[in-house]
Scaffold this active site. Structure first.
Site, mmCIF file in Angstrom:
data_model
loop_
_atom_site.group_PDB
_atom_site.id
_atom_site.type_symbol
_atom_site.label_atom_id
_atom_site.label_comp_id
_atom_site.label_asym_id
_atom_site.label_seq_id
_atom_site.Cartn_x
_atom_site.Cartn_y
_atom_site.Cartn_z
ATOM 1 N N GLY A 14 38.902 46.294 36.131
ATOM 2 C CA GLY A 14 39.505 46.906 37.320
ATOM 3 C C GLY A 14 41.013 46.714 37.324
ATOM 4 O O GLY A 14 41.505 45.648 36.938
ATOM 5 N N ARG A 24 55.344 44.735 31.635
ATOM 6 C CA ARG A 24 56.804 44.753 31.454
ATOM 7 C C ARG A 24 57.292 43.423 30.852
ATOM 8 O O ARG A 24 58.115 43.397 29.927
ATOM 9 C CB ARG A 24 57.461 45.005 32.813
ATOM 10 C CG ARG A 24 58.972 44.943 32.855
ATOM 11 C CD ARG A 24 59.414 45.281 34.278
ATOM 12 N NE ARG A 24 60.842 45.153 34.481
ATOM 13 C CZ ARG A 24 61.439 44.043 34.869
ATOM 14 N NH1 ARG A 24 60.726 42.937 35.077
ATOM 15 N NH2 ARG A 24 62.740 44.010 35.052
ATOM 16 N N ARG A 75 36.365 50.394 31.563
ATOM 17 C CA ARG A 75 35.318 49.421 31.213
ATOM 18 C C ARG A 75 34.531 50.076 30.079
ATOM 19 O O ARG A 75 33.749 50.984 30.330
ATOM 20 C CB ARG A 75 34.440 49.124 32.431
ATOM 21 C CG ARG A 75 35.208 48.419 33.546
ATOM 22 C CD ARG A 75 34.279 47.943 34.658
ATOM 23 N NE ARG A 75 34.987 47.055 35.553
ATOM 24 C CZ ARG A 75 35.383 47.388 36.783
ATOM 25 N NH1 ARG A 75 35.120 48.572 37.267
ATOM 26 N NH2 ARG A 75 36.033 46.511 37.545
ATOM 27 N N GLY A 105 40.040 40.421 33.422
ATOM 28 C CA GLY A 105 39.193 39.331 33.926
ATOM 29 C C GLY A 105 38.321 38.723 32.838
ATOM 30 O O GLY A 105 38.510 39.001 31.647
ATOM 31 N N ASP A 106 37.355 37.899 33.268
ATOM 32 C CA ASP A 106 36.492 37.174 32.330
ATOM 33 C C ASP A 106 35.804 38.103 31.327
ATOM 34 O O ASP A 106 35.683 37.774 30.149
ATOM 35 C CB ASP A 106 35.412 36.398 33.103
ATOM 36 C CG ASP A 106 35.958 35.073 33.634
ATOM 37 O OD1 ASP A 106 37.037 34.649 33.179
ATOM 38 O OD2 ASP A 106 35.306 34.482 34.515
ATOM 39 N N THR A 128 43.153 40.422 38.155
ATOM 40 C CA THR A 128 42.092 40.993 38.996
ATOM 41 C C THR A 128 42.384 40.630 40.452
ATOM 42 O O THR A 128 42.879 39.535 40.722
ATOM 43 C CB THR A 128 40.693 40.469 38.627
ATOM 44 O OG1 THR A 128 39.790 40.755 39.711
ATOM 45 C CG2 THR A 128 40.639 38.976 38.387
ATOM 46 N N ASP A 130 40.186 39.950 42.516
ATOM 47 C CA ASP A 130 39.090 39.099 43.018
ATOM 48 C C ASP A 130 39.381 37.595 42.981
ATOM 49 O O ASP A 130 38.668 36.814 43.622
ATOM 50 C CB ASP A 130 37.810 39.351 42.206
ATOM 51 C CG ASP A 130 37.348 40.794 42.283
ATOM 52 O OD1 ASP A 130 37.688 41.472 43.266
ATOM 53 O OD2 ASP A 130 36.637 41.241 41.366
ATOM 54 N N ASP A 132 38.609 35.649 40.690
ATOM 55 C CA ASP A 132 37.355 35.002 40.284
ATOM 56 C C ASP A 132 37.372 34.542 38.822
ATOM 57 O O ASP A 132 36.338 34.457 38.181
ATOM 58 C CB ASP A 132 36.172 35.959 40.519
ATOM 59 C CG ASP A 132 36.299 37.235 39.703
ATOM 60 O OD1 ASP A 132 37.391 37.496 39.159
ATOM 61 O OD2 ASP A 132 35.310 37.970 39.595
ATOM 62 N N ARG A 174 33.625 41.455 44.293
ATOM 63 C CA ARG A 174 32.443 41.461 43.412
ATOM 64 C C ARG A 174 31.478 40.342 43.819
ATOM 65 O O ARG A 174 30.994 40.354 44.918
ATOM 66 C CB ARG A 174 32.875 41.318 41.945
ATOM 67 C CG ARG A 174 31.837 41.811 40.973
ATOM 68 C CD ARG A 174 32.305 41.615 39.558
ATOM 69 N NE ARG A 174 33.390 42.497 39.230
ATOM 70 C CZ ARG A 174 33.239 43.723 38.729
ATOM 71 N NH1 ARG A 174 32.054 44.196 38.487
ATOM 72 N NH2 ARG A 174 34.279 44.468 38.450
HETATM 73 O O1 F6P Z 1 37.075 43.499 40.059
HETATM 74 C C1 F6P Z 1 37.769 44.250 40.994
HETATM 75 C C2 F6P Z 1 36.826 45.088 41.827
HETATM 76 O O2 F6P Z 1 37.602 45.856 42.723
HETATM 77 C C3 F6P Z 1 35.751 44.323 42.565
HETATM 78 O O3 F6P Z 1 36.205 43.703 43.743
HETATM 79 C C4 F6P Z 1 34.728 45.396 42.790
HETATM 80 O O4 F6P Z 1 33.435 44.828 42.890
HETATM 81 C C5 F6P Z 1 34.843 46.242 41.558
HETATM 82 O O5 F6P Z 1 36.120 45.974 41.004
HETATM 83 C C6 F6P Z 1 34.712 47.712 41.803
HETATM 84 O O6 F6P Z 1 34.731 48.347 40.569
HETATM 85 P P1 F6P Z 1 34.901 49.931 40.388
HETATM 86 O O7 F6P Z 1 36.313 50.287 40.701
HETATM 87 O O8 F6P Z 1 34.568 50.169 38.954
HETATM 88 O O9 F6P Z 1 33.950 50.583 41.335
#
Ligand code: F6P
Length: 323
Positions: A14, A24, A75, A105-106, A128, A130, A132, A174
């Protein structure tokens, strides 16, 4: 150890506000130290397809204030296969990329580790909204997302006050509740529902709302983390059980956009520069993080094995201050 000549950079997963200042910082620091830099479009998808172009000092001009990512992101399903990783590695060789900075992210680091196992030198940067990522206290984009949600809460509050209503707000994250608990405190919520906590609607929402009303409160705010979900149903249940008119808002992707805050810009710039310094010093296969407020770095497997959780004190504070 083979010398690094060319650094690739990509954003994956994301998008998050602050990814542009991070790109940058990577590009300009790398060029400053004499590396060649290749920008890879749409994350690992672009690596697979060879959607790669050389970056100059000017390629990253006028992006520091922009949300999203100028390199775009994806993704990739194909990259998540053994064949995909081999193909991506072959493409890195075609473009002479010997080191790769992955901002994401992870999940993105797991992909980077697969490439590292095939010989590419990798550095991960936490990006991210999140927050997380286990090895780091902070992730690029988190601060901007918190401020975006806070702005929405303040607006929702105005109308909730005017109508004496209960507002139920579902925020992203998430499987994690870092956004929820932080905006719960900054927005003065009556209740915050987190995926990390066992849910009891009567104890966690209905009771505090009724107690608040008995003390003279006129409007109410309930924050629900995406990992709990069900904002519409919960608003309906609040209305049925308390008689207080309730409205649900699911904030959605608004939380991912917007100009990065000064904090996110500064952190992204420091982290991007740090990533290049690691490579310059011959250090690689590491994830850049914030530990005890300072920049740090961890070996990628160690970083992926780490665990983090919401500070129970944050929950306690949110409950006490909601009284
Ligand atoms: O990881 C960032 C995030 O916005 C999460 O908070 C959410 O669950 C997910 O991505 C949504 O993903 P997408 O934009 O692919 O629907």
């Amino acid at each position: 150890m083979a010398e690094i000549k060319t650094i690739g950079v990509l954003t994956s997963g994301g998008d998050a506000p602050g990814m542009n200042p991070a790109i940058r910082a990577v590009v300009r620091s790398a060029l400053y130290y004499g590396f060649r830099v290749m920008g890879i479009k749409k994350g690992y998808e672009g690596l697979l397809k060879g959607d790669i172009e050389e970056m100059s000092l000017r390629s990253v001009g006028d992006i520091i204030h922009r949300g999203g990512t100028m390199l775009q992101t994806a993704r990739s399903k194909e990259f998540n296969t053994e064949e995909g990783v081999k193909k991506a590695m072959a493409m890195a060789n075609v473009f002479g990329i010997d080191a790769l900075v992955v901002i994401g992210g992870d999940g993105s680091y797991r992909g980077a580790r697969d490439l590292a196992n095939m010989g590419l030198k990798i550095i991960g940067l936490p990006g991210t909204i999140d927050n997380d990522i286990s090895c780091s206290e902070y992730t690029i984009g988190f601060d901007t997302a918190l401020n975006t949600v806070q702005d929405a809460i303040d607006k929702i509050r105005d109308t909730a006050y005017s109508h004496e209503r209960c507002s139920v707000l579902e925020v992203m994250g998430r499987h994690a509740g870092y956004i929820a608990i932080n905006v719960g405190i900054s927005g003065g919520a009556e209740a915050v529902l987190l995926p990390e906590e066992e849910l009891n609607i009567n104890r966690d929402i209905i009771k505090p709302i009724i107690e608040g009303r008995n003390r003279g409160k006129k409007h109410y705010l309930v924050i629900i983390a995406e990992g709990v979900g069900g904002a519409l149903e919960i608003a309906q249940q609040i209305e049925e059980q308390t008689g207080i008119k309730s409205r649900a808002t699911i904030l959605g992707h608004i939380q991912r956009g917007g100009s990065p805050t000064a904090y996110d810009r500064v952190m992204a710039s420091k982290m991007g520069h740090y990533a290049v310094e690691l490579l310059k010093d011959g250090k690689y296969n590491r994830i850049v993080a914030v530990t005890n407020g300072k920049l740090a770095d961890y070996e990628v497997n160690e970083a992926l094995d780490m665990k983090k959780s919401i500070d129970p004190k944050m929950l306690e504070i949110s409950k006490i201050l909601a009284l």
